[in-house]
Design an enzyme around this catalytic site. Structure first.
Site, PDB file in Angstrom:
ATOM      1  CE1 TYR A  22       5.543   6.607  -3.493  1.00  0.00           C
ATOM      2  CE2 TYR A  22       7.713   6.741  -4.507  1.00  0.00           C
ATOM      3  CZ  TYR A  22       6.510   6.092  -4.341  1.00  0.00           C
ATOM      4  OH  TYR A  22       6.252   4.913  -5.015  1.00  0.00           O
TER       5      TYR A  22
ATOM      6  CB  ALA B  89      -0.899  -0.002   1.234  1.00  0.00           C
TER       7      ALA B  89
HETATM    8  N1  CAA Z   1      13.963  16.912 -12.866  1.00  0.00           N
HETATM    9  C1  CAA Z   1      14.459  18.162 -12.989  1.00  0.00           C
HETATM   10  N2  CAA Z   1      13.680  19.243 -13.072  1.00  0.00           N
HETATM   11  C2  CAA Z   1      12.366  19.069 -13.025  1.00  0.00           C
HETATM   12  C3  CAA Z   1      11.791  17.796 -12.905  1.00  0.00           C
HETATM   13  C4  CAA Z   1      12.640  16.681 -12.833  1.00  0.00           C
HETATM   14  N3  CAA Z   1      12.196  15.450 -12.739  1.00  0.00           N
HETATM   15  N4  CAA Z   1      10.470  17.930 -12.908  1.00  0.00           N
HETATM   16  C5  CAA Z   1      10.204  19.238 -13.011  1.00  0.00           C
HETATM   17  N5  CAA Z   1      11.368  19.922 -13.100  1.00  0.00           N
HETATM   18  C6  CAA Z   1      11.552  21.351 -13.250  1.00  0.00           C
HETATM   19  C7  CAA Z   1      10.697  21.883 -14.396  1.00  0.00           C
HETATM   20  O1  CAA Z   1      11.358  21.746 -15.626  1.00  0.00           O
HETATM   21  C8  CAA Z   1      10.507  23.325 -13.980  1.00  0.00           C
HETATM   22  O2  CAA Z   1      11.678  24.052 -14.272  1.00  0.00           O
HETATM   23  P1  CAA Z   1      11.595  25.532 -14.895  1.00  0.00           P
HETATM   24  O3  CAA Z   1      10.836  26.336 -13.863  1.00  0.00           O
HETATM   25  O4  CAA Z   1      13.013  25.909 -15.046  1.00  0.00           O
HETATM   26  O5  CAA Z   1      10.828  25.361 -16.176  1.00  0.00           O
HETATM   27  C9  CAA Z   1      10.416  23.267 -12.460  1.00  0.00           C
HETATM   28  O6  CAA Z   1      11.047  22.033 -12.101  1.00  0.00           O
HETATM   29  C10 CAA Z   1       8.995  23.255 -11.975  1.00  0.00           C
HETATM   30  O7  CAA Z   1       8.323  22.162 -12.590  1.00  0.00           O
HETATM   31  P2  CAA Z   1       6.763  22.086 -12.750  1.00  0.00           P
HETATM   32  O8  CAA Z   1       6.287  23.233 -13.609  1.00  0.00           O
HETATM   33  O9  CAA Z   1       6.389  20.698 -13.171  1.00  0.00           O
HETATM   34  O10 CAA Z   1       6.321  22.403 -11.246  1.00  0.00           O
HETATM   35  P3  CAA Z   1       5.011  22.007 -10.544  1.00  0.00           P
HETATM   36  O11 CAA Z   1       5.096  22.640  -9.197  1.00  0.00           O
HETATM   37  O12 CAA Z   1       3.840  22.277 -11.420  1.00  0.00           O
HETATM   38  O13 CAA Z   1       5.103  20.395 -10.425  1.00  0.00           O
HETATM   39  C11 CAA Z   1       5.915  18.332  -9.700  1.00  0.00           C
HETATM   40  C12 CAA Z   1       6.159  19.829  -9.730  1.00  0.00           C
HETATM   41  C13 CAA Z   1       4.592  18.025  -9.011  1.00  0.00           C
HETATM   42  C14 CAA Z   1       7.047  17.713  -8.896  1.00  0.00           C
HETATM   43  C15 CAA Z   1       5.863  17.772 -11.131  1.00  0.00           C
HETATM   44  O14 CAA Z   1       7.019  18.176 -11.819  1.00  0.00           O
HETATM   45  C16 CAA Z   1       5.778  16.272 -11.154  1.00  0.00           C
HETATM   46  O15 CAA Z   1       4.708  15.700 -11.022  1.00  0.00           O
HETATM   47  N6  CAA Z   1       6.925  15.590 -11.345  1.00  0.00           N
HETATM   48  C17 CAA Z   1       6.981  14.131 -11.355  1.00  0.00           C
HETATM   49  C18 CAA Z   1       7.376  13.620  -9.973  1.00  0.00           C
HETATM   50  C19 CAA Z   1       7.613  12.135 -10.056  1.00  0.00           C
HETATM   51  O16 CAA Z   1       8.551  11.663 -10.698  1.00  0.00           O
HETATM   52  N7  CAA Z   1       6.742  11.355  -9.419  1.00  0.00           N
HETATM   53  C20 CAA Z   1       6.834   9.936  -9.491  1.00  0.00           C
HETATM   54  C21 CAA Z   1       5.447   9.388  -9.377  1.00  0.00           C
HETATM   55  S1  CAA Z   1       5.389   7.664  -9.742  1.00  0.00           S
HETATM   56  C22 CAA Z   1       6.014   6.944  -8.415  1.00  0.00           C
HETATM   57  O17 CAA Z   1       6.324   7.542  -7.434  1.00  0.00           O
HETATM   58  C23 CAA Z   1       6.172   5.470  -8.516  1.00  0.00           C
HETATM   59  C24 CAA Z   1       7.557   5.090  -8.245  1.00  0.00           C
HETATM   60  O18 CAA Z   1       7.826   4.595  -7.172  1.00  0.00           O
HETATM   61  C25 CAA Z   1       8.591   5.296  -9.272  1.00  0.00           C
END
Ligand code: CAA
Length: 246
Positions: free
Chosen positions: A152, A88
């Site tokens: 996380y 979970a």
């Molecule tokens: N690496 C580097 N930079 C990143 C990035 C990353 N992975 N993701 C976003 N950024 C940067 C963007 O390019 C942006 O830069 P600029 O301002 O220079 O353009 C800045 O960070 C802000 O990004 P967002 O506009 O996306 O910001 P936000 O506040 O709207 O969202 C966030 C931030 C919620 C973290 C979104 O980027 C997101 O959802 N990222 C994915 C997170 C992730 O990988 N989650 C995994 C889920 S699956 C899981 O967890 C299962 C598992 O076990 C693997």
């Protein structure tokens, strides 16, 4: 004797694949679902229409007493739990700057406190019977960190600390404790990541250029649950398409 396997969060993408695999291998499979999951009964009916014979119990994995009551009921109905899969988990992804205390606590309690809450209910029985398997489903992001996942990543890294410590304590009793760290698997948790982020930031990091399949993780759970895996304990097994190697 048919072994009992308990999978928390067994109705999600990964959990369902784990339940199906363990059932195919002859385990009596039982899953827990969150008490406010309105789709639980439909899920159970549809799986059992397919012939699986799963059992499902409501359980708030963040709440110790709820876990205690749930496992007591399962053991009364089905017998002792031989395999526990702590699967979970939730995400509340956001940059640290935006993260509130509640976003932190919700993820830590669902993903990490739950491991204590559930494992505590089954460990005494496993050690008394000299056989047991606990498999903690962690994440590549607990190993390497991930942008937007301080909560996380902390919880998932914590799971493996738990694995290693408990593995030491019960190694002599035929009970193994292991962590699996999946990478990005094609479940709702991953497909809910904004598409531009998935395409531009995440997929390019995966040498196999694809998401993993839930069945690929389920196969590893099946191995760790088996008698053959008796000498594997305290391990953290990566399954991530080459995204992170160490
Ligand atoms: N690496 C580097 N930079 C990143 C990035 C990353 N992975 N993701 C976003 N950024 C940067 C963007 O390019 C942006 O830069 P600029 O301002 O220079 O353009 C800045 O960070 C802000 O990004 P967002 O506009 O996306 O910001 P936000 O506040 O709207 O969202 C966030 C931030 C919620 C973290 C979104 O980027 C997101 O959802 N990222 C994915 C997170 C992730 O990988 N989650 C995994 C889920 S699956 C899981 O967890 C299962 C598992 O076990 C693997």
């Amino acid at each position: 004797m048919q072994r009992v396997a308990l999978v928390t969060g067994g109705m999600g993408g990964l959990g369902e694949a784990i339940c199906i695999k363990l059932s195919a291998l002859g385990y009596k499979v039982v899953t827990t679902y969150s008490p406010n999951n309105k789709k639980a009964k439909d899920w159970l009916r549809s799986m059992n229409d397919l012939g699986y014979g799963f059992k499902a119990y409501p359980c708030d994995v963040t709440d110790f007493d709820s876990c205690k009551d749930c496992v007591r009921q399962i053991e009364e109905d089905l017998g002792p739990v031989d395999v526990l899969v702590n699967n979970a988990g939730i995400t509340r992804d956001m940059t640290f700057k935006k993260m509130t205390k509640s976003d932190w606590t919700t993820v830590i309690s669902t993903n990490l406190d739950s491991v204590f809450n559930m494992t505590k209910q089954v460990m005494e029985g496993m050690t008394e019977r000299n056989w047991g398997r606990v498999i903690n489903i962690s994440s590549v992001n607990g190993q390497k960190g991930a942008f937007g996942q301080t909560n996380y990543s902390a919880a998932k890294a914590g799971m493996h600390g738990f694995t290693k410590a408990l593995a030491l304590e019960v190694a002599k009793r035929g009970v193994t404790i292991n962590t699996i760290s999946p990478g990005y698997i094609g479940t709702k948790m991953v497909t809910s990541i904004p598409k531009d982020v998935l395409d531009s930031k995440i997929l390019p990091q995966i040498p196999m250029s694809r998401l993993g399949k839930p069945e690929e993780v389920a196969g590893l759970v099946a191995y760790l649950s088996s008698d053959e895996a008796a000498f594997v304990t305290g391990a953290n097994i990566s399954i991530n398409g080459g995204q992170h190697m160490f």
